[in-house]
Scaffold this motif. Structure first.
Motif, mmCIF file in Angstrom:
data_model
loop_
_atom_site.group_PDB
_atom_site.id
_atom_site.type_symbol
_atom_site.label_atom_id
_atom_site.label_comp_id
_atom_site.label_asym_id
_atom_site.label_seq_id
_atom_site.Cartn_x
_atom_site.Cartn_y
_atom_site.Cartn_z
ATOM 1 N N ASP A 27 -28.817 12.197 -20.323
ATOM 2 C CA ASP A 27 -28.203 13.492 -19.983
ATOM 3 C C ASP A 27 -28.333 14.446 -21.174
ATOM 4 N N THR A 28 -29.518 15.059 -21.307
ATOM 5 C CA THR A 28 -29.770 15.952 -22.443
ATOM 6 C C THR A 28 -30.812 16.980 -22.035
ATOM 7 N N THR A 29 -31.128 17.882 -22.956
ATOM 8 C CA THR A 29 -32.160 18.888 -22.690
ATOM 9 C C THR A 29 -33.017 19.082 -23.930
ATOM 10 N N GLY A 219 -21.684 11.494 -36.253
ATOM 11 C CA GLY A 219 -22.692 12.485 -36.635
ATOM 12 C C GLY A 219 -22.195 13.518 -37.624
ATOM 13 N N LYS A 220 -20.978 14.021 -37.380
ATOM 14 C CA LYS A 220 -20.487 15.112 -38.236
ATOM 15 C C LYS A 220 -20.277 14.665 -39.679
ATOM 16 N N SER A 221 -19.674 13.470 -39.854
ATOM 17 C CA SER A 221 -19.430 13.051 -41.241
ATOM 18 C C SER A 221 -20.743 12.670 -41.935
ATOM 19 N N ALA A 256 -34.207 13.534 -40.856
ATOM 20 C CA ALA A 256 -33.089 13.195 -39.967
ATOM 21 C C ALA A 256 -32.698 14.379 -39.097
ATOM 22 N N ASN A 257 -32.722 15.563 -39.702
ATOM 23 C CA ASN A 257 -32.289 16.752 -38.970
ATOM 24 C C ASN A 257 -32.776 17.966 -39.758
ATOM 25 N N ALA A 258 -33.579 18.806 -39.102
ATOM 26 C CA ALA A 258 -34.143 19.971 -39.800
ATOM 27 C C ALA A 258 -33.053 20.866 -40.369
ATOM 28 N N ALA A 283 -39.388 12.435 -34.773
ATOM 29 C CA ALA A 283 -37.926 12.237 -34.796
ATOM 30 C C ALA A 283 -37.523 11.484 -36.064
ATOM 31 N N ASN A 284 -36.355 10.858 -36.030
ATOM 32 C CA ASN A 284 -35.852 10.130 -37.204
ATOM 33 C C ASN A 284 -36.314 8.670 -37.114
ATOM 34 N N THR A 285 -37.162 8.262 -38.027
ATOM 35 C CA THR A 285 -37.659 6.873 -38.018
ATOM 36 C C THR A 285 -37.060 6.074 -39.174
#
Ligand code: UT7
Length: 327
Positions: A27-29, A219-221, A256-258, A283-285
């Motif tokens: 359930d994502t886009t 995720g946030k921390s 991990a995240n741009a 992605a994150n490998t």
């Protein structure tokens, strides 16, 4: 004596899954994943393919580029959080056998997404001993096997892959090689990113395990930790080495995240064309992320002899740290 990088190679599974394809199962886009992470696709290992298989494929390519045979290897280090066997034996031993590296010691390094940087430091330190000259450092993951497909907050983030580097102890009068490493851990954050697995803490326990292992992340921390980890690592590497940021041709962060990288780049005023990113494709490998990015630079002809490169990682442990290499 210097520790020179003499060859690299990668293994990218052929099964590429775009965000739109993933959105048919989760359930994502595409819009959410891209805007929150910069990820556009990931590659998944075919059924039956193990972390060691990807590691071996990457290693054979790296050995070929370095002009080395498996028998030449003194040390094999595999950085991974998805070993063939959870616990033991080390995946590095499986790789040692599959390669036929009959003269090599073999061990795994579990330092999350900082694993390749830690592994490089371990291997370089081991090469300091007499008679050892040649090591293979591999980052390899099959994160698709431990992704929680019921948790859209994590399962969209990860991909599979491997990359390997041959490093050699050699005379060098150009100041090349692995120059400085800086490593840290923050174990107080262990439960912000971990592999859930039934754990026995009683002797004579005989109940069967209930659920398969799966990634759990706050995720946030981890995001907040990651921004500080990159910042601290850059500052420490600059201080320890005496270099300035403008001396570096490439800054290669863990993918991990741009947005994490953009935040750090803004803080230091690093131009986009000095930061190498390939998160859009892979992605994150985890432990494979930094070596895959470094190998990309090699394969695309973007890094040249004498270029100064800073690579850094952060992840489960929590661990963080970086390395400076003059190519
Ligand atoms: O490699 C190891 C290091 N790992 C990292 O560095 C990862 C660090 N953390 C992150 O990169 C980010 O925290 C994430 C990308 C994991 C998450 O981004 P976020 O902006 O913190 O999102 P969130 O978890 O706060 O979720 C925001 C919203 C929520 O909806 P509501 O409650 O606001 O209505 C989530 O349910 O986004 C929703 N959401 C999603 N929607 C569509 C979460 N995941 C998805 C998804 N697709 N895949």
């Amino acid at each position: 004596m210097a520790i020179l990088v003499t060859g690299s190679g990668a293994a990218i599974p052929g099964n590429k899954v775009t965000n739109d394809e993933l959105a048919k199962r989760v359930d994502t886009t595409d819009e959410w994943i891209r805007s929150h992470t910069g990820i556009g696709a990931r590659h998944f290992a075919d059924d039956g393919v193990l972390t060691s298989d990807l590691a071996v494929e990457a290693s054979l390519a790296a050995l070929k580029r370095a002009g080395k045979k498996p028998e030449d290897l003194d040390i094999i280090v595999v950085a991974t959080v998805t070993p063939d066997y959870l616990g033991f034996p080390a995946t590095a031993c499986i790789v040692q056998d599959k390669l036929g590296a009959v003269n090599a010691a073999a061990l795994d390094v579990n330092a999350g997404c900082t694993g390749f940087i830690y592994g490089l430091d371990v291997a370089a330190s081991m090469l300091a001993a007499p008679r050892r000259t040649t090591a293979l450092v591999i980052g390899a993951e099959t994160l698709s096997r431990i992704s929680d497909w019921n948790d859209r907050g994590t399962c969209v983030l990860f991909g599979d892959g491997a990359a390997a580097f041959v490093i050699e102890k050699q005379d060098d009068d150009e100041g090349r090689g692995v120059l400085t490493t800086w490593l840290r851990a923050k174990g107080s954050g262990a439960t912000s990113l971990y592999l859930s697995q039934p754990r026995r803490d009683k002797t004579f326990e005989r109940e069967p395990y209930e659920a398969p292992p799966a990634i759990v992340m706050d995720g946030k921390s981890v995001y907040m930790f990651a921004v500080k980890a990159i910042t601290d690592t850059i500052e420490a590497l600059l201080e320890e080495s005496g270099y300035k940021l403008e001396d570096f041709r490439w800054i290669v962060p863990h993918q991990a995240n741009a947005r994490i990288v953009q935040a750090a780049a803004k803080r230091f005023g690093i131009a986009d064309d000095h930061i190498y990113m390939n998160i859009e494709e892979y992605a994150n490998t985890s432990a494979a992320s930094v070596p895959l990015a470094l190998n990309d630079l090699v394969e695309k002809g973007l890094v040249h002899r004498g270029d100064l490169v800073m690579a850094m990682g952060f992840g489960a442990g929590l661990t963080y740290g970086g390395v400076i290499i003059r190519w």
